[in-house]
Design a protein around this motif. Structure first.
Motif, short mmCIF file in Angstrom:
data_model
loop_
_atom_site.label_atom_id
_atom_site.label_comp_id
_atom_site.label_asym_id
_atom_site.label_seq_id
_atom_site.Cartn_x
_atom_site.Cartn_y
_atom_site.Cartn_z
N THR A 32 36.72 35.92 41.23
CA THR A 32 35.99 37.18 41.21
C THR A 32 36.82 38.24 40.51
O THR A 32 38.04 38.09 40.34
N ALA A 33 36.17 39.33 40.13
CA ALA A 33 36.91 40.45 39.54
C ALA A 33 37.96 40.96 40.52
O ALA A 33 39.09 41.26 40.12
N ALA A 34 37.61 41.03 41.80
CA ALA A 34 38.58 41.49 42.80
C ALA A 34 39.79 40.57 42.86
O ALA A 34 40.93 41.05 42.95
N GLN A 35 39.59 39.27 42.79
CA GLN A 35 40.71 38.33 42.82
C GLN A 35 41.58 38.49 41.57
O GLN A 35 42.81 38.42 41.66
N LEU A 36 40.95 38.69 40.42
CA LEU A 36 41.72 38.89 39.19
C LEU A 36 42.55 40.17 39.27
O LEU A 36 43.74 40.19 38.95
N ILE A 37 41.92 41.25 39.71
CA ILE A 37 42.63 42.53 39.82
C ILE A 37 43.83 42.38 40.74
O ILE A 37 44.93 42.84 40.43
N ARG A 49 41.65 51.99 41.19
CA ARG A 49 40.65 52.44 40.21
C ARG A 49 39.75 51.28 39.79
O ARG A 49 38.52 51.40 39.77
N LEU A 50 40.35 50.14 39.47
CA LEU A 50 39.56 48.98 39.04
C LEU A 50 38.67 48.45 40.16
O LEU A 50 37.61 47.89 39.92
N GLN A 97 32.96 47.68 44.81
CA GLN A 97 33.73 46.68 45.56
C GLN A 97 32.86 45.47 45.91
O GLN A 97 33.31 44.33 45.79
N ILE A 98 31.64 45.70 46.33
CA ILE A 98 30.72 44.60 46.65
C ILE A 98 30.49 43.74 45.42
O ILE A 98 30.56 42.51 45.48
N LEU A 99 30.22 44.38 44.28
CA LEU A 99 29.99 43.63 43.04
C LEU A 99 31.22 42.83 42.64
O LEU A 99 31.11 41.70 42.16
N SER A 100 32.40 43.41 42.82
CA SER A 100 33.64 42.77 42.37
C SER A 100 34.08 41.60 43.25
O SER A 100 34.96 40.84 42.87
N GLN A 101 33.47 41.46 44.41
CA GLN A 101 33.84 40.38 45.32
C GLN A 101 32.95 39.15 45.16
O GLN A 101 33.03 38.22 45.98
N ARG A 102 32.17 39.11 44.11
CA ARG A 102 31.22 38.01 43.92
C ARG A 102 31.34 37.41 42.52
O ARG A 102 31.77 38.06 41.59
N LEU A 103 30.89 36.16 42.42
CA LEU A 103 30.70 35.50 41.14
C LEU A 103 29.21 35.52 40.86
O LEU A 103 28.40 35.49 41.79
N TYR A 104 28.84 35.50 39.60
CA TYR A 104 27.43 35.62 39.24
C TYR A 104 26.98 34.45 38.38
O TYR A 104 27.68 34.03 37.46
N PHE A 105 25.81 33.95 38.71
CA PHE A 105 25.19 32.84 38.01
C PHE A 105 23.77 33.22 37.62
O PHE A 105 23.11 33.97 38.34
#
Length: 166
Positions: A32-37, A49-50, A97-105
Motif C-alpha cells: 500500500t502507499a502507507a507501507q511504502l511511505i 504530509r504524505l 489515510q484510508i485510501l493509502s491503507q488499501r490496494l486497488y484493483f
C-alpha cells in the motif's frame, strides 16, 4: 454485494502499476502507499504530509536505487469545498489515510481504461491480473468493496465519502 457474488461478477481483477514495478512487486509483494511511505527513510514531517495531504502529483521515492511511485490524488483537489464531501465527521486527512491503507484493483476493462489512458501518457503501465477466487481465498475478510471510485469527486453536494465506504 457479498464476496461470492463479487467473484462471480468479476472472475479476474487487474492491478495497474507504473512500467518497471513488477520486479519489486515480485520480490516484495504488493504494498500500500502507507507501507511504502513507512518503509522509506523520510523525516517524520514528510511522512506525516504524505500520509495526510492529497498528492497533487505523483511522488517518486527511491529504495536501493529502485523507484517506487505513489500515484497522485489530483481528483481530490478539484473541489474547492473538499471537506463537504465527507460525512460522519470524517476529515480530508483521515480519508487520505484510508485510501493509502488499501490496494486497488479494477474489475473490468471499462473501469480501468480511463486510468490507463491517464497514466500511459506518463511512461507506460504494467497490468497484473489475478484470479478473484484465489485472492478471496487468501485474503477473505481483509477485502473491502466500494460501490464508488473512492479517489474521484462526484458532483453531488451532499457527503458521499464515509467511514464505511469500504
Amino acid at each position: 454485494m457479498d464476496l461470492d457474488a463479487f467473484v462471480d461478477a468479476y472472475p479476474v481483477l487487474s492491478h495497474v502499476s507504473p512500467t518497471g514495478a513488477w520486479p519489486s512487486i515480485s520480490s516484495g509483494g504488493l504494498r500500500t502507499a502507507a507501507q511504502l511511505i513507512d518503509a522509506f527513510d523520510l523525516d517524520q514531517v514528510e511522512k506525516d504530509r504524505l500520509h495526510t495531504v492529497p498528492r497533487a502529483q505523483e511522488v517518486t521515492l527511491r529504495m536501493s536505487g529502485e523507484p517506487m511511485v505513489l500515484r497522485d490524488q489530483g481528483r481530490l483537489l478539484t473541489r474547492r469545498d473538499l471537506q463537504s464531501i465527507f460525512g460522519d465527521g470524517l476529515t480530508v486527512e483521515e480519508w487520505v489515510q484510508i485510501l493509502s491503507q488499501r490496494l486497488y484493483f479494477f474489475g473490468c476493462q471499462r473501469e480501468m481504461q480511463p486510468f490507463l489512458d491517464k497514466y500511459t501518457s506518463r511512461g507506460g503501465q504494467d497490468v497484473m491480473q489475478v484470479h478473484t477466487s484465489q485472492l478471496v481465498q487468501r485474503l477473505g475478510s481483509r477485502i473491502g468493496l466500494a460501490a464508488q471510485n473512492t479517489g474521484a469527486i462526484d458532483r453531488v453536494r451532499t457527503p458521499h465519502k464515509l467511514s464505511d465506504t469500504f
